[in-house]
Design a protein around this motif. Sequence first.
Motif, mmCIF file in Angstrom:
data_model
loop_
_atom_site.group_PDB
_atom_site.id
_atom_site.type_symbol
_atom_site.label_atom_id
_atom_site.label_comp_id
_atom_site.label_asym_id
_atom_site.label_seq_id
_atom_site.Cartn_x
_atom_site.Cartn_y
_atom_site.Cartn_z
ATOM 1 N N ALA A 173 -50.717 -32.136 8.948
ATOM 2 C CA ALA A 173 -51.997 -31.443 9.109
ATOM 3 C C ALA A 173 -52.000 -30.583 10.370
ATOM 4 N N THR A 174 -51.444 -31.097 11.456
ATOM 5 C CA THR A 174 -51.370 -30.329 12.706
ATOM 6 C C THR A 174 -50.505 -29.094 12.513
ATOM 7 N N GLY A 175 -49.390 -29.221 11.813
ATOM 8 C CA GLY A 175 -48.534 -28.065 11.549
ATOM 9 C C GLY A 175 -49.246 -27.010 10.731
ATOM 10 N N ILE A 176 -50.037 -27.445 9.742
ATOM 11 C CA ILE A 176 -50.774 -26.476 8.917
ATOM 12 C C ILE A 176 -51.815 -25.762 9.755
ATOM 13 N N PHE A 177 -52.568 -26.510 10.576
ATOM 14 C CA PHE A 177 -53.593 -25.892 11.398
ATOM 15 C C PHE A 177 -52.993 -24.926 12.420
ATOM 16 N N ILE A 178 -51.897 -25.292 13.015
ATOM 17 C CA ILE A 178 -51.238 -24.407 13.983
ATOM 18 C C ILE A 178 -50.761 -23.141 13.277
ATOM 19 N N GLY A 179 -50.169 -23.300 12.110
ATOM 20 C CA GLY A 179 -49.689 -22.122 11.373
ATOM 21 C C GLY A 179 -50.801 -21.218 10.912
ATOM 22 N N ARG A 180 -51.954 -21.777 10.596
ATOM 23 C CA ARG A 180 -53.052 -20.991 10.062
ATOM 24 C C ARG A 180 -53.869 -20.319 11.162
ATOM 25 N N PHE A 181 -54.148 -21.045 12.269
ATOM 26 C CA PHE A 181 -55.070 -20.542 13.271
ATOM 27 C C PHE A 181 -54.393 -19.951 14.507
ATOM 28 N N VAL A 182 -53.237 -20.376 14.820
ATOM 29 C CA VAL A 182 -52.581 -19.892 16.042
ATOM 30 C C VAL A 182 -51.653 -18.733 15.740
ATOM 31 N N LEU A 183 -50.874 -18.838 14.694
ATOM 32 C CA LEU A 183 -49.910 -17.787 14.397
ATOM 33 C C LEU A 183 -50.504 -16.710 13.613
#
Length: 120
Positions: free
Chosen positions: A110-120
């Motif tokens: 879940a953290t990887g998905i959120f980082i990929g969606r909102f940060v990158l």
Amino acid sequence: MQQPEKQKPDDFAVAIDRWRRQRGLREDEPLLLCLELFRIHQDHWDAIRRQELPSFTEFRDSLAQLDRQTHALVRLVNTLIEELRRHPKPARFMEPSIGGMVLTALFAIATGIFIGRFVL
């Protein structure tokens, strides 16, 4: 830093002058000009070497300071070891539960998905 050395008679220049007179060379010979360039080069690097190298006193003081810091570190390490020995060791190794490992994996995804969606 190191004190500049007192100027002494230039043995190199005296030897070159004697050699030039023995061989009967003129003052403007190309070989003598090359020797003069070599002398300039050598004086330049000698000056740099004197600036960069610390004196023996500075080196000795640095070693003394390193020795003091090493002894202080050894005392701190010994204090830490004594403190660690005072605490009881765990009776056995606690194995992670299957549920804990599954939750950790889900949170990581879940953290990887959120980082990929909102940060990158």
